[in-house]
Design a protein around this motif. Structure first.
Motif, PDB file in Angstrom:
ATOM      1  N   PHE A 124      39.130  35.292   7.846  1.00 30.86           N
ATOM      2  CA  PHE A 124      37.933  35.900   7.258  1.00 30.86           C
ATOM      3  C   PHE A 124      38.239  36.505   5.888  1.00 30.86           C
ATOM      4  O   PHE A 124      37.467  36.318   4.929  1.00 30.86           O
ATOM      5  CB  PHE A 124      37.381  36.971   8.203  1.00 30.86           C
ATOM      6  CG  PHE A 124      36.231  37.753   7.618  1.00 30.86           C
ATOM      7  CD1 PHE A 124      34.963  37.200   7.553  1.00 30.86           C
ATOM      8  CD2 PHE A 124      36.438  39.035   7.116  1.00 30.86           C
ATOM      9  CE1 PHE A 124      33.910  37.913   7.000  1.00 30.86           C
ATOM     10  CE2 PHE A 124      35.390  39.761   6.569  1.00 30.86           C
ATOM     11  CZ  PHE A 124      34.121  39.199   6.506  1.00 30.86           C
ATOM     12  N   LEU A 125      39.364  37.220   5.773  1.00 31.30           N
ATOM     13  CA  LEU A 125      39.718  37.842   4.493  1.00 31.30           C
ATOM     14  C   LEU A 125      39.992  36.780   3.426  1.00 31.30           C
ATOM     15  O   LEU A 125      39.594  36.946   2.265  1.00 31.30           O
ATOM     16  CB  LEU A 125      40.944  38.739   4.670  1.00 31.30           C
ATOM     17  CG  LEU A 125      40.717  40.036   5.458  1.00 31.30           C
ATOM     18  CD1 LEU A 125      42.034  40.776   5.657  1.00 31.30           C
ATOM     19  CD2 LEU A 125      39.704  40.938   4.749  1.00 31.30           C
ATOM     20  N   ILE A 127      38.700  33.753   3.332  1.00 34.72           N
ATOM     21  CA  ILE A 127      37.411  33.171   2.945  1.00 34.72           C
ATOM     22  C   ILE A 127      36.628  34.142   2.073  1.00 34.72           C
ATOM     23  O   ILE A 127      36.058  33.766   1.037  1.00 34.72           O
ATOM     24  CB  ILE A 127      36.603  32.786   4.200  1.00 34.72           C
ATOM     25  CG1 ILE A 127      37.306  31.636   4.945  1.00 34.72           C
ATOM     26  CG2 ILE A 127      35.186  32.388   3.835  1.00 34.72           C
ATOM     27  CD1 ILE A 127      36.694  31.314   6.280  1.00 34.72           C
ATOM     28  N   GLU A 128      36.611  35.424   2.452  1.00 35.50           N
ATOM     29  CA  GLU A 128      35.831  36.420   1.720  1.00 35.50           C
ATOM     30  C   GLU A 128      36.389  36.666   0.321  1.00 35.50           C
ATOM     31  O   GLU A 128      35.621  36.846  -0.638  1.00 35.50           O
ATOM     32  CB  GLU A 128      35.838  37.747   2.511  1.00 35.50           C
ATOM     33  CG  GLU A 128      34.981  38.843   1.924  1.00 35.50           C
ATOM     34  CD  GLU A 128      33.497  38.545   2.011  1.00 35.50           C
ATOM     35  OE1 GLU A 128      32.743  39.142   1.226  1.00 35.50           O
ATOM     36  OE2 GLU A 128      33.095  37.712   2.852  1.00 35.50           O
ATOM     37  N   MET A 129      37.710  36.656   0.200  1.00 33.79           N
ATOM     38  CA  MET A 129      38.324  36.968  -1.091  1.00 33.79           C
ATOM     39  C   MET A 129      38.442  35.746  -1.992  1.00 33.79           C
ATOM     40  O   MET A 129      38.227  35.834  -3.206  1.00 33.79           O
ATOM     41  CB  MET A 129      39.727  37.557  -0.861  1.00 33.79           C
ATOM     42  CG  MET A 129      39.726  38.938  -0.231  1.00 33.79           C
ATOM     43  SD  MET A 129      41.372  39.437   0.319  1.00 33.79           S
ATOM     44  CE  MET A 129      42.281  39.329  -1.211  1.00 33.79           C
ATOM     45  N   VAL A 131      37.220  32.214  -1.446  1.00 35.38           N
ATOM     46  CA  VAL A 131      36.202  31.163  -1.589  1.00 35.38           C
ATOM     47  C   VAL A 131      35.202  31.450  -2.705  1.00 35.38           C
ATOM     48  O   VAL A 131      34.928  30.566  -3.533  1.00 35.38           O
ATOM     49  CB  VAL A 131      35.491  30.924  -0.233  1.00 35.38           C
ATOM     50  CG1 VAL A 131      34.281  30.023  -0.410  1.00 35.38           C
ATOM     51  CG2 VAL A 131      36.456  30.314   0.769  1.00 35.38           C
ATOM     52  N   PRO A 132      34.608  32.672  -2.806  1.00 37.67           N
ATOM     53  CA  PRO A 132      33.660  32.899  -3.916  1.00 37.67           C
ATOM     54  C   PRO A 132      34.288  32.708  -5.293  1.00 37.67           C
ATOM     55  O   PRO A 132      33.680  32.097  -6.180  1.00 37.67           O
ATOM     56  CB  PRO A 132      33.223  34.357  -3.708  1.00 37.67           C
ATOM     57  CG  PRO A 132      33.456  34.627  -2.270  1.00 37.67           C
ATOM     58  CD  PRO A 132      34.673  33.850  -1.922  1.00 37.67           C
ATOM     59  N   GLN A 133      35.522  33.215  -5.454  1.00 37.08           N
ATOM     60  CA  GLN A 133      36.175  33.052  -6.750  1.00 37.08           C
ATOM     61  C   GLN A 133      36.576  31.599  -6.993  1.00 37.08           C
ATOM     62  O   GLN A 133      36.551  31.130  -8.138  1.00 37.08           O
ATOM     63  CB  GLN A 133      37.409  33.961  -6.817  1.00 37.08           C
ATOM     64  CG  GLN A 133      37.054  35.441  -6.792  1.00 37.08           C
ATOM     65  CD  GLN A 133      38.245  36.316  -7.091  1.00 37.08           C
ATOM     66  OE1 GLN A 133      39.025  36.027  -7.990  1.00 37.08           O
ATOM     67  NE2 GLN A 133      38.394  37.402  -6.343  1.00 37.08           N
TER      68      GLN A 133
END
Length: 448
Positions: A124-125, A127-129, A131-133
C-alpha cells in the motif's frame, strides 16, 4: 631376501589378477544409464515445449495452480516476519497463557496475520507513494517528448556545426530513423490496430484474473503459515515412505539446504535492491536529475537481477534523462557504473554474503542460461537454482572420490599431474610437491 622376493612376486601376481579381473561392463552400464537419462530429459523438455497438446495442458495446469503458487510465494516471503513476531511474542504470553499448546497457537495466529498486515502495508505504501509520482513522471515524458527530441537534435547540431562529416552522418541517421517510423506506422501499426486492441483487452482481462488469484493466494498463504509444520511433516512422511531412510535423509538435507540458499538469496536481494533504489533516489535528487523517482524505481527493480540488473535498468533510464538533458545523461551513466561497483563490492557482499557459493563465472552462466530458457524469471531465479544444482553435484562427486580414496577438494587437482593407479595417490608436479615437502618439514619442526 627370499621373503622380500616372494612378497614382490606375490604382489605382482595379485596386480596381474586384478588386471585380469578388471571388467569394463560396469563403467559402460553407468555411461549408458547417464546417456539415457540425458536423452530422456531432452525429450521431456521438447515434448512440453513443442507439442501443442502437452504445452496447452501444461499452460492450463499452471493457470489452475496460479492461486496456490502465488500463495506459496507470499507465504515463503513473509515467513521470516511471522517467525520474528512469533518468537518475540512467546515470552510475554507465557505469564498470561499457561497452556503451551494454546500459547503457540495464539502466537502463530498473531504472527501470521501480523506478517500479512506488514506485507500489505508495504504494498500500500509503495502504491501510495510511488504510483502517483510515476504517473506524473511518465505523463511528463510523453508530453515533453517532442520538445525533448527537438532539443536533442539542436544539441547534436550545435556539436556538429563545425564538423561537416559529423553533420552529414547525424542528418542521415535522423532521416533513416524518421523514414523507418513512418513506414512502420503506415505498414505495420495501422493494419494491425485491431489485433493490438484485442491483445490490450485480453491483457486487461488477464490482469484482472491475476488480481483475483492474488486475493485467493493471500488466503492460501494464511492457511500455509498457520499449519506449516503439519505440511512439512506430511512431506517428510511421504519421502520416508517412498525412499529408504539413508537416501531419504540425503533428500531432506538437500531440501533444507536449498531452502537456505533460496531464502538467503531472495530476501537479501530484495533488501539490497531497496537500498540501491533509495540510494539512487538520494544521489539523483542531489544532482537535480530529471525524472528522479521514475529512474530510481527502474534501477531498484532491475537490480534484483544479479550482475546485469543495474545495466539493464540503466539503458531506459539513460534514454529518458538524455532526451531531457544529454549532459546529465552522461553524468547518469558514470553514476550507475560507480553505483554498480559499490553494490557489487560493498553492499551486496555485506547483505548476501556467500549465500550461493558460486564463483562470478557460474553466476553469469546461470543468468544467461536461465534468462535464455525462462526469460525474466530465469534471470531472477537462475542463480539460486543453479547454486542448488552445483551443491548437489559437488556432494555427489565428493562422495564418489572419497569411495575411491581420493581427495575431494578441488585444490588438490590444480597442480596434479596424474593419479597413481597402483597406490591411488595424487601425484603433483615437482614445484608443488617441493612446496608440500617444505611445508611438512616446517610443521614437523613446530611439533617437535
Amino acid at each position: 631376501m627370499e621373503e622380500q622376493e616372494k612378497n614382490l612376486t606375490s604382489d605382482g601376481q595379485e596386480k596381474k589378477k586384478e588386471k585380469a579381473n578388471w571388467n569394463i561392463r560396469p563403467y559402460l552400464a553407468v555411461a549408458l544409464l547417464t546417456f539415457i537419462v540425458f536423452c530422456l530429459c531432452i525429450a521431456v523438455f521438447f515434448i512440453i515445449l513443442r507439442f501443442n497438446g502437452v504445452k496447452a495442458g501444461w499452460d492450463k495446469l499452471m493457470k489452475v495452480l496460479q492461486p496456490i503458487i502465488i500463495g506459496g510465494v507470499i507465504a515463503y516471503l513473509i515467513n521470516p516476519v511471522m517467525k520474528f513476531i512469533e518468537r518475540h511474542l512467546d515470552k510475554p504470553m507465557q505469564a498470561k497463557i499457561k497452556s503451551e499448546k494454546g500459547r503457540k497457537k495464539f502466537c502463530r495466529t498473531v504472527g501470521t496475520f501480523g506478517a500479512l498486515a506488514f506485507f500489505l502495508l508495504i504494498i500500500f505504501l509503495l502504491i501510495e507513494m510511488i504510483v502517483p509520482q510515476l504517473i506524473q513522471s511518465i505523463s511528463g515524458v510523453v508530453t515533453d517528448l517532442p520538445n525533448q527530441v527537438n532539443g536533442f537534435i539542436k544539441w547534436t547540431d550545435n556539436i556538429a556545426k563545425n564538423n561537416n562529416q559529423w553533420a552529414a552522418v547525424l542528418e542521415e541517421a535522423v532521416r533513416k530513423g524518421s523514414d523507418f517510423l513512418q513506414n512502420w506506422f503506415k505498414n505495420s501499426f495501422l493494419p494491425d490496430i485491431n489485433t493490438y486492441i484485442t491483445e490490450i483487452t485480453s491483457g486487461v482481462i488477464n490482469v484482472a484474473k491475476v488480481l483475483i488469484n492474488a486475493l485467493v493466494g493471500l488466503i492460501i498463504a494464511v492457511y500455509l503459515l498457520l499449519s506449516k509444520e503439519k505440511f512439512v511433516g506430511q512431506a517428510k512422511k511421504i519421502i520416508y515412505a517412498l525412499i529408504p531412510a539413508k537416501q531419504a535423509n540425503v533428500v531432506i538435507h538437500t531440501i533444507r539446504k536449498s531452502n537456505e540458499i533460496f531464502g538467503g538469496f531472495i530476501s537479501g536481494k530484495i533488501l539490497d535492491s531497496a537500498i540501491i533504489g533509495v540510494l539512487c533516489y538520494i544521489v539523483l535528487a542531489i544532482m537535480r536529475m530529471p525524472y528522479t523517482l521514475l529512474v530510481s524505481v527502474i534501477v531498484g527493480c532491475t537490480n534484483v537481477i544479479p550482475f546485469f540488473g543495474p545495466f539493464i535498468g540503466a539503458v531506459p533510464s539513460f534514454i529518458i534523462i538524455a532526451l531531457a538533458d544529454p549532459i546529465k545523461g552522461i553524468y547518469f551513466v558514470i553514476f550507475v557504473v560507480i553505483l554498480q561497483q559499490i553494490d557489487g563490492n560493498i553492499i551486496g557482499p555485506k547483505i548476501l554474503g556467500d549465500s550461493t557459493g558460486l564463483s562470478s563465472f557460474w553466476v553469469v552462466f546461470a543468468i544467461l542460461v536461465g534468462g535464455g530458457l525462462f526469460g525474466f524469471a530465469g534471470m531472477l531465479l537462475g542463480v539460486p537454482t543453479f547454486a542448488v544444482i552445483y551443491y548437489i553435484l559437488s556432494h555427489v562427486f565428493s562422495f564418489i572420490l572419497k569411495k575411491r580414496k581420493l581427495p575431494p577438494e578441488t585444490e588438490a587437482y590444480i597442480y596434479a599431474t596424474h593419479v597413481d593407479s597402483a597406490t591411488g595417490d595424487v601425484v603433483y608436479n615437482r614445484k608443488y610437491q617441493a612446496y608440500l615437502d617444505a611445508k611438512k618439514k616446517t610443521e614437523d619442526k613446530k611439533e617437535s
